[in-house]
Design a protein around this motif. Structure first.
Motif, mmCIF file in Angstrom:
data_model
loop_
_atom_site.group_PDB
_atom_site.id
_atom_site.type_symbol
_atom_site.label_atom_id
_atom_site.label_comp_id
_atom_site.label_asym_id
_atom_site.label_seq_id
_atom_site.Cartn_x
_atom_site.Cartn_y
_atom_site.Cartn_z
ATOM 1 N N MET A 149 0.842 -1.190 0.000
ATOM 2 C CA MET A 149 0.000 0.000 0.000
ATOM 3 C C MET A 149 0.883 1.248 0.000
ATOM 4 O O MET A 149 1.895 1.315 0.690
ATOM 5 C CB MET A 149 -0.927 0.002 1.220
ATOM 6 N N ASN A 150 0.479 2.236 -0.795
ATOM 7 C CA ASN A 150 1.199 3.491 -0.864
ATOM 8 C C ASN A 150 1.088 4.231 0.467
ATOM 9 O O ASN A 150 0.036 4.260 1.094
ATOM 10 C CB ASN A 150 0.613 4.340 -1.999
ATOM 11 N N PHE A 151 2.211 4.854 0.882
ATOM 12 C CA PHE A 151 2.236 5.560 2.169
ATOM 13 C C PHE A 151 1.136 6.618 2.240
ATOM 14 O O PHE A 151 0.488 6.795 3.279
ATOM 15 C CB PHE A 151 3.609 6.209 2.356
ATOM 16 N N ASP A 152 0.896 7.323 1.131
ATOM 17 C CA ASP A 152 -0.102 8.390 1.111
ATOM 18 C C ASP A 152 -1.518 7.868 1.265
ATOM 19 O O ASP A 152 -2.438 8.639 1.586
ATOM 20 C CB ASP A 152 0.000 9.191 -0.192
ATOM 21 N N GLN A 153 -1.718 6.584 1.025
ATOM 22 C CA GLN A 153 -3.047 6.003 1.163
ATOM 23 C C GLN A 153 -3.377 5.622 2.609
ATOM 24 O O GLN A 153 -4.519 5.304 2.926
ATOM 25 C CB GLN A 153 -3.167 4.758 0.275
ATOM 26 N N LEU A 154 -2.362 5.645 3.466
ATOM 27 C CA LEU A 154 -2.567 5.300 4.868
ATOM 28 C C LEU A 154 -3.255 6.443 5.604
ATOM 29 O O LEU A 154 -3.172 7.604 5.201
ATOM 30 C CB LEU A 154 -1.225 4.994 5.538
ATOM 31 N N SER A 155 -3.926 6.093 6.692
ATOM 32 C CA SER A 155 -4.581 7.120 7.499
ATOM 33 C C SER A 155 -3.520 8.047 8.095
ATOM 34 O O SER A 155 -2.362 7.635 8.293
ATOM 35 C CB SER A 155 -5.383 6.475 8.623
ATOM 36 N N PRO A 156 -3.881 9.286 8.406
ATOM 37 C CA PRO A 156 -2.897 10.218 8.996
ATOM 38 C C PRO A 156 -2.254 9.663 10.264
ATOM 39 O O PRO A 156 -1.038 9.839 10.469
ATOM 40 C CB PRO A 156 -3.740 11.466 9.286
ATOM 41 N N ARG A 157 -3.037 8.990 11.102
ATOM 42 C CA ARG A 157 -2.460 8.465 12.346
ATOM 43 C C ARG A 157 -1.474 7.334 12.079
ATOM 44 O O ARG A 157 -0.426 7.245 12.721
ATOM 45 C CB ARG A 157 -3.577 7.964 13.283
ATOM 46 N N ARG A 158 -1.783 6.457 11.081
ATOM 47 C CA ARG A 158 -0.851 5.390 10.744
ATOM 48 C C ARG A 158 0.439 5.974 10.159
ATOM 49 O O ARG A 158 1.534 5.487 10.466
ATOM 50 C CB ARG A 158 -1.496 4.408 9.758
ATOM 51 N N GLN A 159 0.315 7.022 9.361
ATOM 52 C CA GLN A 159 1.513 7.683 8.848
ATOM 53 C C GLN A 159 2.354 8.229 10.000
ATOM 54 O O GLN A 159 3.586 8.108 10.000
ATOM 55 C CB GLN A 159 1.111 8.823 7.908
ATOM 56 N N GLU A 160 1.697 8.828 10.979
ATOM 57 C CA GLU A 160 2.400 9.376 12.137
ATOM 58 C C GLU A 160 3.105 8.279 12.926
ATOM 59 O O GLU A 160 4.240 8.453 13.394
ATOM 60 C CB GLU A 160 1.409 10.121 13.030
ATOM 61 N N GLN A 161 2.445 7.129 13.060
ATOM 62 C CA GLN A 161 3.055 6.002 13.769
ATOM 63 C C GLN A 161 4.307 5.512 13.054
ATOM 64 O O GLN A 161 5.353 5.256 13.682
ATOM 65 C CB GLN A 161 2.031 4.861 13.899
#
Length: 281
Positions: A1-13
């Motif tokens: 999965m593309n990083f940009d497709q992740l939820s903001p909180r998952r990106q932060e994690q």
């Protein structure tokens, strides 16, 4: 999965985890203490951090739990960093990606009721499937997965849980309690020497006494398991309760200009009973 497709909180994690990995790289390269550490030198520190987390959980101190989880996560990253520094051709080399992918693969493999077509609708069925899968993976014994260095009380619980997963267990808790009473009577009959005069030459066979006492403890752990009590947690809560009450005795004795070693047991009992009514456990 593309990083940009992740939820903001998952990106932060993920970014926070990447930050920790980066800091670990920098410390390993630049800090004399961090550069010196080995897996062996970190081992006792990791054990200490684990006990600190356990204390925080028992105290229900959420902020301390968060802090201790961070300390343990640092240790996990540290071990993986050390392992990644071995030669590229070394069979012992691994890094954090290998660690995480390995545990993900294991979780998927051991949950065929989620990721496959196995049916397991109860917790007991899940545990039974888990133990069978571990045997297929190469464990020669159901008990082979119990670490030898576990504290004895925890080890007894894990041994019993694994035996249950293989179908070797009592059917009813009453049967277990009868075993507790049987072991208690055996111990009392052999080693309760209250009736012996103080000057008696009767001596206790310590090795046999330890064996019988161990049987009694093992049966109590078994009964605790049947009524969903974790014996390690139960004993540690009692330890903490005793410490708080005893420290109350010390505080009150000092406040009244007394020394514990100069007080009678009856005098200390007064403060002990106060502690039982005053302190919130």
């Amino acid at each position: 999965m593309n990083f940009d497709q992740l939820s903001p909180r998952r990106q932060e994690q993920l970014m926070a985890f990447d930050r920790l990995l980066t800091i670990m790289d920098e410390l390993r390269e630049q800090c004399p203490w961090d550069r010196k550490q080995t897996m062996d030198s970190l081992r006792h520190l990791t054990i200490e951090e684990t006990y600190e987390l356990s204390d925080a959980i028992l105290e229900k101190d959420v902020q301390e739990i968060r802090k201790e989880l961070g300390d343990i996560q640092l240790h996990l990253v540290f071990y993986a960093k050390i392992a990644s520094e071995t030669g590229t051709e070394s069979p012992d080399r691994f890094d954090m990606a290998d660690v995480l992918n390995s545990v993900c693969d294991k979780l998927i493999s051991r949950h065929p009721h989620i990721y496959g077509d196995t049916i397991a609708e109860t917790e007991e069925q899940v545990k039974a499937n888990w133990e069978q899968l571990k045997l297929k993976e190469g464990n020669k014994s159901v008990l082979g997965g119990v670490p030898g260095s576990l504290p004895a009380l925890v080890k007894a619980m894990r041994i019993q849980e694994k035996a249950r997963g293989a179908g070797f267990d009592w059917d009813e808790k009453q049967q277990v309690w009868e075993k507790v009473e049987e072991e208690m009577q055996e111990f009392k009959a052999e080693f309760n020497l209250d009736g012996e005069p103080a000057e008696s030459n009767v001596t206790i066979d310590i090795e046999r006494a330890e064996g019988e006492f161990g049987d009694l403890l093992f049966s109590l752990v078994n009964y605790a398991r049947f009524i969903d009590i974790n014996p390690e947690t139960a004993l540690e809560r009692t330890n903490k309760k005793f410490i708080k009450r005893f420290q109350y005795i010390e505080q009150q004795a000092r406040a009244n200009g007394k020394k514990l070693n100069e007080m009678t047991l009856s005098e200390m009992d007064v403060y002990w009973n106060e502690a039982k009514t005053i302190l919130d456990f």
